[in-house]
Design a protein around this motif. Structure first.
Motif, PDB file in Angstrom:
ATOM      1  N   LEU A 192       0.598  -1.174  -0.120  1.00 21.07           N
ATOM      2  CA  LEU A 192      -0.022  -0.117   0.006  1.00 21.07           C
ATOM      3  C   LEU A 192       0.682   1.249  -0.059  1.00 21.07           C
ATOM      4  CD1 LEU A 192      -2.824  -0.930   2.418  1.00 21.07           C
ATOM      5  CD2 LEU A 192      -2.774  -1.296   0.008  1.00 21.07           C
ATOM      6  N   GLN A 193       1.902   1.199   0.555  1.00 19.62           N
ATOM      7  CA  GLN A 193       2.927   2.447   0.520  1.00 19.62           C
ATOM      8  C   GLN A 193       3.118   2.737  -0.919  1.00 19.62           C
ATOM      9  OE1 GLN A 193       6.592   1.248  -0.214  1.00 19.62           O
ATOM     10  NE2 GLN A 193       7.441   3.354  -0.120  1.00 19.62           N
ATOM     11  N   ARG A 194       2.978   2.171  -1.895  1.00 23.97           N
ATOM     12  CA  ARG A 194       3.575   2.898  -3.369  1.00 23.97           C
ATOM     13  C   ARG A 194       2.628   2.054  -4.417  1.00 23.97           C
ATOM     14  NH1 ARG A 194       6.026  -1.458  -1.358  1.00 23.97           N
ATOM     15  NH2 ARG A 194       6.367  -3.457  -2.406  1.00 23.97           N
ATOM     16  N   GLN A 195       1.511   1.121  -4.135  1.00 28.98           N
ATOM     17  CA  GLN A 195       0.724   0.891  -5.120  1.00 28.98           C
ATOM     18  C   GLN A 195      -0.568   1.146  -5.081  1.00 28.98           C
ATOM     19  OE1 GLN A 195       1.190  -3.677  -5.419  1.00 28.98           O
ATOM     20  NE2 GLN A 195       3.549  -3.356  -4.982  1.00 28.98           N
ATOM     21  N   THR A 196      -0.988   2.228  -6.020  1.00 22.69           N
ATOM     22  CA  THR A 196      -1.698   3.243  -5.687  1.00 22.69           C
ATOM     23  C   THR A 196      -3.139   2.761  -5.962  1.00 22.69           C
ATOM     24  OG1 THR A 196      -1.645   3.877  -7.873  1.00 22.69           O
ATOM     25  CG2 THR A 196      -0.250   5.125  -6.274  1.00 22.69           C
ATOM     26  N   LEU A 197      -3.486   1.682  -6.459  1.00 20.10           N
ATOM     27  CA  LEU A 197      -4.961   1.212  -6.815  1.00 20.10           C
ATOM     28  C   LEU A 197      -5.600   0.270  -5.844  1.00 20.10           C
ATOM     29  CD1 LEU A 197      -4.744   0.565 -10.472  1.00 20.10           C
ATOM     30  CD2 LEU A 197      -5.726   2.312  -9.352  1.00 20.10           C
ATOM     31  N   PHE A 198      -4.641   0.039  -4.514  1.00 22.87           N
ATOM     32  CA  PHE A 198      -5.266  -0.901  -3.506  1.00 22.87           C
ATOM     33  C   PHE A 198      -5.589  -0.333  -2.183  1.00 22.87           C
ATOM     34  CE2 PHE A 198      -1.991  -3.386  -6.150  1.00 22.87           C
ATOM     35  CZ  PHE A 198      -2.730  -3.835  -7.077  1.00 22.87           C
ATOM     36  N   THR A 199      -6.393  -1.233  -1.603  1.00 21.49           N
ATOM     37  CA  THR A 199      -6.589  -0.458  -0.058  1.00 21.49           C
ATOM     38  C   THR A 199      -6.530  -1.504   0.974  1.00 21.49           C
ATOM     39  OG1 THR A 199      -9.102  -1.529  -0.229  1.00 21.49           O
ATOM     40  CG2 THR A 199      -8.740   0.661  -1.173  1.00 21.49           C
ATOM     41  N   GLU A 200      -6.507  -1.259   2.134  1.00 20.31           N
ATOM     42  CA  GLU A 200      -6.334  -2.117   3.527  1.00 20.31           C
ATOM     43  C   GLU A 200      -7.490  -3.316   3.093  1.00 20.31           C
ATOM     44  OE1 GLU A 200      -6.892  -0.194   7.074  1.00 20.31           O
ATOM     45  OE2 GLU A 200      -5.039   0.665   6.974  1.00 20.31           O
ATOM     46  N   GLU A 201      -8.646  -3.227   2.849  1.00 20.64           N
ATOM     47  CA  GLU A 201      -9.716  -4.148   2.704  1.00 20.64           C
ATOM     48  C   GLU A 201      -8.868  -5.225   1.561  1.00 20.64           C
ATOM     49  OE1 GLU A 201     -14.402  -4.938   1.424  1.00 20.64           O
ATOM     50  OE2 GLU A 201     -13.530  -2.941   1.418  1.00 20.64           O
ATOM     51  N   ASP A 202      -8.638  -4.697   0.204  1.00 23.50           N
ATOM     52  CA  ASP A 202      -7.913  -5.416  -0.515  1.00 23.50           C
ATOM     53  C   ASP A 202      -6.894  -6.568  -0.127  1.00 23.50           C
ATOM     54  OD1 ASP A 202      -9.616  -4.538  -2.661  1.00 23.50           O
ATOM     55  OD2 ASP A 202      -7.874  -2.741  -3.152  1.00 23.50           O
ATOM     56  N   ALA A 203      -6.204  -5.999   0.932  1.00 25.18           N
ATOM     57  CA  ALA A 203      -4.961  -6.632   1.561  1.00 25.18           C
ATOM     58  C   ALA A 203      -5.590  -7.685   2.398  1.00 25.18           C
ATOM     59  CB  ALA A 203      -3.950  -5.904   2.170  1.00 25.18           C
ATOM     60  N   GLY A 226      15.087  -0.822  -0.027  1.00 24.67           N
ATOM     61  CA  GLY A 226      13.845  -0.167   0.179  1.00 24.67           C
ATOM     62  C   GLY A 226      13.536   0.522  -1.068  1.00 24.67           C
ATOM     63  N   ILE A 227      12.258   1.368  -1.013  1.00 21.63           N
ATOM     64  CA  ILE A 227      11.924   2.130  -1.939  1.00 21.63           C
ATOM     65  C   ILE A 227      11.049   3.415  -1.286  1.00 21.63           C
ATOM     66  CG2 ILE A 227      10.098   0.752  -2.737  1.00 21.63           C
ATOM     67  CD1 ILE A 227      10.762   1.410  -5.698  1.00 21.63           C
ATOM     68  N   ILE A 228      11.050   4.405  -2.183  1.00 23.20           N
ATOM     69  CA  ILE A 228      10.374   5.660  -1.879  1.00 23.20           C
ATOM     70  C   ILE A 228       9.297   5.777  -3.014  1.00 23.20           C
ATOM     71  CG2 ILE A 228      11.521   6.645  -0.118  1.00 23.20           C
ATOM     72  CD1 ILE A 228      12.586   8.724  -2.056  1.00 23.20           C
ATOM     73  N   GLU A 229       8.121   6.193  -2.684  1.00 21.77           N
ATOM     74  CA  GLU A 229       6.965   6.500  -3.550  1.00 21.77           C
ATOM     75  C   GLU A 229       7.422   7.451  -4.702  1.00 21.77           C
ATOM     76  OE1 GLU A 229       3.609   7.324  -5.927  1.00 21.77           O
ATOM     77  OE2 GLU A 229       4.704   8.678  -4.747  1.00 21.77           O
ATOM     78  N   PRO A 230       7.864   8.676  -4.484  1.00 19.14           N
ATOM     79  CA  PRO A 230       8.242   9.591  -5.491  1.00 19.14           C
ATOM     80  C   PRO A 230       9.308   9.083  -6.500  1.00 19.14           C
ATOM     81  CG  PRO A 230       8.649  10.425  -3.555  1.00 19.14           C
ATOM     82  CD  PRO A 230       8.392   9.090  -3.131  1.00 19.14           C
ATOM     83  N   ALA A 231      10.227   7.952  -6.290  1.00 20.26           N
ATOM     84  CA  ALA A 231      10.909   7.312  -7.274  1.00 20.26           C
ATOM     85  C   ALA A 231       9.864   6.417  -8.333  1.00 20.26           C
ATOM     86  CB  ALA A 231      12.019   6.546  -6.787  1.00 20.26           C
ATOM     87  N   VAL A 232       9.089   5.909  -7.634  1.00 19.50           N
ATOM     88  CA  VAL A 232       8.031   5.100  -8.680  1.00 19.50           C
ATOM     89  C   VAL A 232       7.301   6.111  -9.367  1.00 19.50           C
ATOM     90  CG1 VAL A 232       5.892   3.761  -8.374  1.00 19.50           C
ATOM     91  CG2 VAL A 232       7.658   3.340  -6.753  1.00 19.50           C
TER      92      VAL A 232
END
Length: 330
Positions: A63-74, A184-190
């Motif tokens: 969820l930190q970087r994959q923008t189409l997903f929610t906690e419920e999906d997980a 690791g990875i940060i979302e701005p790089a994505v």
């Protein structure tokens, strides 16, 4: 007001370009960080036909970087393509999305992606990129590479008949042999990698003539480079010079998933009732959903998908996974 008014006012697209965008089909391989970003951007831009594939399911760490997903999906462990489709249809209700819960190989590309106008790399796997590259140059369908780790990003469009291929350009690409799970990875790089992928996609979809460049950078220290690579073509390249497309004939049974301590096995059994009977005979409890069967054996987590694909979690190597696999199935 026209939904795409602001985009049509951009003189590189206009009404003609918008019509082209809406008439084309885009294939995205992988619904992780890059895949979710580019899918959202392109559907918002007017793409009406998508083909998406991913072999995995949603976890909280996504969820930190994959923008189409929610906690419920997980929490429901939804397959990524299922969760992505639901969100994309909220963006555009008339979008047509073909979804495949599967590993991307040569056969899958030929079965599901032949009618696409452009392919987008949303993978984290070098071998899969080689298969996409061979498929692209065999069929003439352009593909757009993307990668990111830590704060670094890279993107490039590979266009059969116009540019050298991925193999030829490898020497010019930044070395990205680290993985998200270790550094690791940060979302701005994505976001940066996906933005350049989406830019290239819009150029291809609107049929603009352009010179593709290898774009890579590092967001934390404000660095970016764009390199020409037209002279990297190798006369002995097996993909774009000879060509023999060696990766289209490579069918590996086991695959280590990047950064997941997980190994995938292809075609364990295609019959769900057969697997359920086997587990019942071994007195192994399992959870069954519409998308998978999940169970544990020898402290390892297993997940089986219709079609026969099996994931073994909590293993450090293919050899370790093979040992556990044979302990269970003989």
């Amino acid at each position: 007001m026209n939904r795409y008014d602001r985009q049509e006012k951009f003189n590189k697209i206009g009404q003609m370009g918008q019509s082209l965008i809406e008439s084309k089909k885009v294939g995205i391989v992988g619904m992780g960080a890059l895949g979710t970003h580019t899918a959202s951007t392109l559907v918002r831009a007017g793409v009406r036909q998508l083909v998406i594939i991913d072999r995995d399911y949603v976890e909280l760490s996504n969820l930190q970087r994959q923008t189409l997903f929610t906690e419920e999906d997980a929490l429901l462990s939804l397959p990524k393509v299922v969760a992505a489709k639901r969100q994309l249809e909220q963006i555009r209700s008339d979008v047509t999305i073909e979804t495949y819960i599967d590993h991307c190989d040569s056969a899958v590309l030929h079965d599901y992606f032949m009618t696409c106008d452009v392919l987008i790399d949303g993978t984290d796997n070098f071998d899969t990129r080689q298969v996409i590259n061979d498929f692209s140059y065999k069929t003439g369908i352009p593909w757009i590479y993307g990668a990111c780790v830590e704060a670094t990003y890279a993107a490039c469009a590979f266009i059969p008949g116009t540019t050298p291929c991925f193999n030829c350009a490898l020497g010019s690409l930044p070395v990205m042999n680290r993985t998200c799970d270790t550094v690791g990875i940060i979302e701005p790089a994505v976001s940066m990698a996906a933005s350049f992928q989406s830019m290239y996609a819009l150029k291809l979809l609107t049929e603009e003539l352009f010179e593709s460049k290898l774009i890579f950078g590092e967001v934390w220290n404000y660095e970016q480079t764009a390199l020409k690579f037209s002279r990297t073509k190798k006369s002995d390249c097996p993909t774009c010079s000879l060509p023999i497309f060696p990766y289209l004939s490579d069918h590996q049974h086991e695959t280590m998933l990047c950064g997941r301590d997980t190994v995938q096995f292809r075609k364990v059994t295609e019959k769900q009732l057969e697997l359920e009977q086997f587990l019942n005979n071994r007195h192994i409890e399992f959870q069954k959903t519409s998308y998978f069967i999940r169970f544990s054996f020898n402290s390892k987590r297993f997940m089986w998908f219709p079609g026969g694909r099996l994931l073994i979690h909590d293993v450090k190597s293919i050899n370790e996974a093979k040992v556990v696999y044979h302990q269970l199935f003989g």
